[in-house]
Design an enzyme around this catalytic site. Structure first.
Site, PDB file in Angstrom:
ATOM      1  N   SER A  99       0.795  -1.223   0.000  1.00 42.44           N
ATOM      2  CA  SER A  99       0.000   0.000   0.000  1.00 42.44           C
ATOM      3  C   SER A  99       0.830   1.277   0.000  1.00 42.44           C
ATOM      4  O   SER A  99       0.305   2.358  -0.201  1.00 42.44           O
ATOM      5  CB  SER A  99      -0.970  -0.004   1.181  1.00 42.44           C
ATOM      6  OG  SER A  99      -0.287   0.230   2.381  1.00 42.44           O
ATOM      7  N   LYS A 142      -6.689   4.660   8.386  1.00 47.06           N
ATOM      8  CA  LYS A 142      -5.641   5.504   7.810  1.00 47.06           C
ATOM      9  C   LYS A 142      -6.111   6.959   7.747  1.00 47.06           C
ATOM     10  O   LYS A 142      -5.359   7.892   8.059  1.00 47.06           O
ATOM     11  CB  LYS A 142      -5.271   4.999   6.420  1.00 47.06           C
ATOM     12  CG  LYS A 142      -4.489   3.685   6.439  1.00 47.06           C
ATOM     13  CD  LYS A 142      -4.295   3.140   5.030  1.00 47.06           C
ATOM     14  CE  LYS A 142      -3.392   1.905   5.022  1.00 47.06           C
ATOM     15  NZ  LYS A 142      -3.265   1.335   3.661  1.00 47.06           N
TER      16      LYS A 142
HETATM   17 CA   LIG Z   1      -0.876  -2.954   2.711  1.00 43.26          CA
END
Ligand SMILES: [Ca+2]
Ligand SMILES: [Ca+2]
Ligand SMILES: [Ca+2]
Ligand SMILES: [Ca+2]
Ligand SMILES: [Ca+2]
Ligand SMILES: [Ca+2]
Ligand SMILES: [Ca+2]
Ligand SMILES: [Ca+2]
Ligand SMILES: [Ca+2]
Ligand SMILES: [Ca+2]
Ligand SMILES: [Ca+2]
Ligand SMILES: [Ca+2]
Lengths: 210, 210, 210, 210, 210, 210
Positions: A99, A142
């Site tokens: 990511s 996040k």
């Molecule tokens: Ca990830």
């Protein structure tokens, strides 16, 4: 338990430093990807206790940049005459997953172009070799971590839009969310036209005088 | 149980030798980071039973020095014409963690510049690629070990200030504590303007005569 | 159980062969460190079932020699034009630890200078990159093994003096014990001014004629 | 259980093929060490499922040959212009230990000099870097295997003499046993003055014509 | 359970493709060894999930070919100017053991010479560095598999003759069995004098024009 | 459980991007193989958490392309002057097996020739070094996944025809199935005569101007 040192937002005064977003079992965290160039022979060094998937992610980002150097505005000779080091503090915290792909891309592109990274920006998303941006997990955590840290602009993959739409609206207040499909969109949003103050002048000819 | 040989304070007569601070399960310890250059081709050798995080820490310190060579006053040709060896005695004691980052930085910078390291100085702190100094653990034990060894000046990260403030004042007597945020502050405090006695003259041109 | 082949004392007729002292669970043993040069490109080969700490010890010794080549009297071009092989018989016996550091140093220095090693000499001690000699364990057993083998001169670290003083005086009879702090003291004691008989002439120029 | 294919004695028609002796849990066995050179850049390849100790043994033998090339009668340029491959059939049988050291030495030296190996000769013994020959185990079983295979000449280390003397005299009948202390004695016994029939002519100059 | 895809016999239209014989717990199987050259620098690539013994077998075969290039009719410059890839389908089936040695030898030799491989031929046997062919196991099962696949000519080691003689005569009908002792006999039987149709023309001079 | 991100069919606008088919324990999936070239020295990088068999598969595909460069229409100098990176998203999903062989072949060939890949095409099949296409498993599940994703043309090995014939006819409606035996047939079906829009111009001469 504080895994990453939860630093407040920092201005992007340095080329090559970009804010990413990580998911941990204790919630979201911001992290910093740092790219640095030094005179060399084109070697890539990766550090920060990175797992194999994250290392491959960095390699894909670099190959994208190399294959699209002209469009991004990078003299390809830089790849031969400088070594690139990508580090992700804190050095003792293991990190993995794909990511951070677009964060690494932006960090490298900023280091090679010396263009300033947009202030108060963070991002998360996998990148593929052809520059496609893929969705990632942990979006809500996040986003909250980014907000706590003072971030105002966020870049996500279009396919993560559905994850954002499930978040209570009041958490989204004050956040500009940019959805992207491709790497060039990421760079267009993340890199300012101007270079950082005290931008480095790379030497492209005749590095070895002797 | 004595893990490191608890040597009394030593004057920094050699370029490249810097006093660091380690935390062990038996308390704090001082250790020495040694950097040495020999004619070569730019190879980096790390020894002293170092774990991966500590090795990456050394690589980050070196990349910082290479990317900021001019500011530090290092002719970049040194990186190509000399090999760098960093060793951390005692050789049989396993060591790991990022907290020796600024000590390694100072050790390498002293070896490359041949500048003398400040007497009776010790330090601990993680370094990132862009030169940011991060806080580390075990501050109280490290400070006590430094004091026992005759150290008078200590460098810590600003973010470790809170750890120092929790220590009983009488332990701090006779200690000058320097808080830093960035690598250039470390070097400014740790490296004296003058070179060591008998400083080496590096050969930068035409190392291979044949 | 005889781990090392307990050879009687041997005269040091060959450059590069030095007597070391090992500690095993069955008592002390003498061992031999052999260094040999052959025309090459500066490669280092280590053999004799050496553990990682012992290998790093050899690397530290070599870096010390390279960084101090001029003082030791070695033309630095030797490091580029010859390969160095360090072997520790017996080949099937695993060996580790840092205590062979000064023995390796002396073995390498003798090979590079072709100077004769002092007769009936043995030694034990860790070496650091800057040439500091550190104390090691098993002193009593090592001393007794040396004596059994006909050794008359021994080199130890100053900090091992306390271990010697605990040994019954009658065992020390007939032994000259040299205490050292630094690598240059080791070499001064161990290497004779003259070269070995039939000393090799190294070719430093134009090794590759084609 | 037949571990090695128990071939009858073979004449040494090929340079580089030498008969060694192995000890297995089922008794002694003869084996063959094969060395072969092909135009290259000085690479060493070892094969035959060899353990680390046996590989280091080969490296020590090669370093001895390189360091003593002139005495053995080898043009040192061969080491740069040819690759050396040492193979020990049968390829599926794991082999280890240092006792093939002098056999490897002889095999390599024969390949480099193209000198014929003495007929009906076998040998066993460890070699050190300086050319010292060390005693090995399994002497009785090895001798019996050699005899069964038609061997008439055997080379052992002097220090293995005591093992031979414990063997019933009638087994020794018809065997010439050569005791040695040093590598040069091995080569003097094992290599005939003449070259093999159809000895190869090595090209030492200008291998790369383009 | 079908481990290898049991393909019917195929004509050897391609240089570098040779039929080998494998033993599995379900009986014998035929397999194909493929060798291919492409412009390069002399690199050897091995693929097909090969175990270490089988890889070493390929290395021994290649060294034999390199050392005997002239006799086999190969310009030695090919070894420097082309990369060799040896692959053994099917890619997901693990393979090991030394018995494909002579098949690999023939495959490589055909690729380098572009000579056609004899039609309806299969083979099995270990090869050593000096070109000796050693016997292997599973002879009966391998022979039956070859027959099922339409093979008419088989190469075995002379020492496997006793295994063939134990097979019922009616299975041997229609099979020409060639017994060999040495690698050159293998190549003489397996390689036709003529090259394959559309044989490649290797470029030996000045591969790099820039 | 969604292992791969089940993207709808995508037009093949990029050279080097080809649709493959995977079998997972949850059914068939489509995946994308991406190949990208950047100026370099002929290095091959593989990423996407690929197992050893899949990596060897890529190596076999590349060797086939290199050995048949002229027929495919690739200037062989590209192999020396550009680095090739093959990536298979999603980066965190482990992938293995030989069945992506022809997809990798097509992806690489498209990257090197910049020819457009046929729209709405997917494929599965092992490739060998000589260009033979071998059958693979999971055909039914793969075909259904392709259909769900909007694929209209499929390439399989001839030997997989029997697997297709076992599928209910109504699932095959609207699908053009191409059976192949050899790699050149794959490329003829998969690569359009024209190049992609904005095809890259490779620099073949004098890449390094300094
Ligand atoms: Ca990830
Ligand atoms: Ca935190
Ligand atoms: Ca202590
Ligand atoms: Ca630490
Ligand atoms: Ca003993
Ligand atoms: Ca020790
Ligand atoms: Ca036998
Ligand atoms: Ca042995
Ligand atoms: Ca079958
Ligand atoms: Ca086998
Ligand atoms: Ca899916
Ligand atoms: Ca598969």
């Amino acid at each position: 338990p504080e895994i990453f040192d939860n630093e407040e937002y920092q201005e992007h005064d340095y080329a090559g430093v970009v804010t990413g977003l990580a998911w941990t079992q204790f919630g979201g965290e911001i992290l910093f990807i740092e790219s640095s160039l030094s005179k060399g022979k084109g070697k890539l060094t990766l550090s920060g206790k990175l797992g194999d998937v994250m290392k491959e992610s960095a390699m894909a980002a670099l190959s994208y940049i190399r294959a699209n150097a002209e469009e991004i505005g990078i003299d390809y000779r830089l790849f031969d005459k400088y070594d690139l080091h990508v580090h992700v503090p804190a050095g003792a915290v293991p990190k993995d997953g794909p990511s951070a792909g677009i964060t690494m891309l932006t960090s490298m592109a900023s280091a090679f172009t010396q263009r300033k990274v947009r202030d108060k920006l963070a991002m998360t998303g996998e990148i593929t070799l052809r520059g496609k941006v893929l969705p990632v997990g942990g979006i809500k955590e996040k986003l909250l971590a980014a907000k706590r840290a003072g971030i105002t602009d966020l870049i996500f993959c279009y396919k993560n839009r559905k994850d954002i739409e499930e978040i209570n609206q009041r958490y989204l207040k004050g956040l500009n969310i940019h959805y992207v499909d491709r790497a060039d969109e990421v760079l267009q949003i993340a890199l300012m036209p101007q270079k950082v103050k005290g931008a480095r002048q790379f030497e492209l000819e005749d590095v070895k005088k002797d």
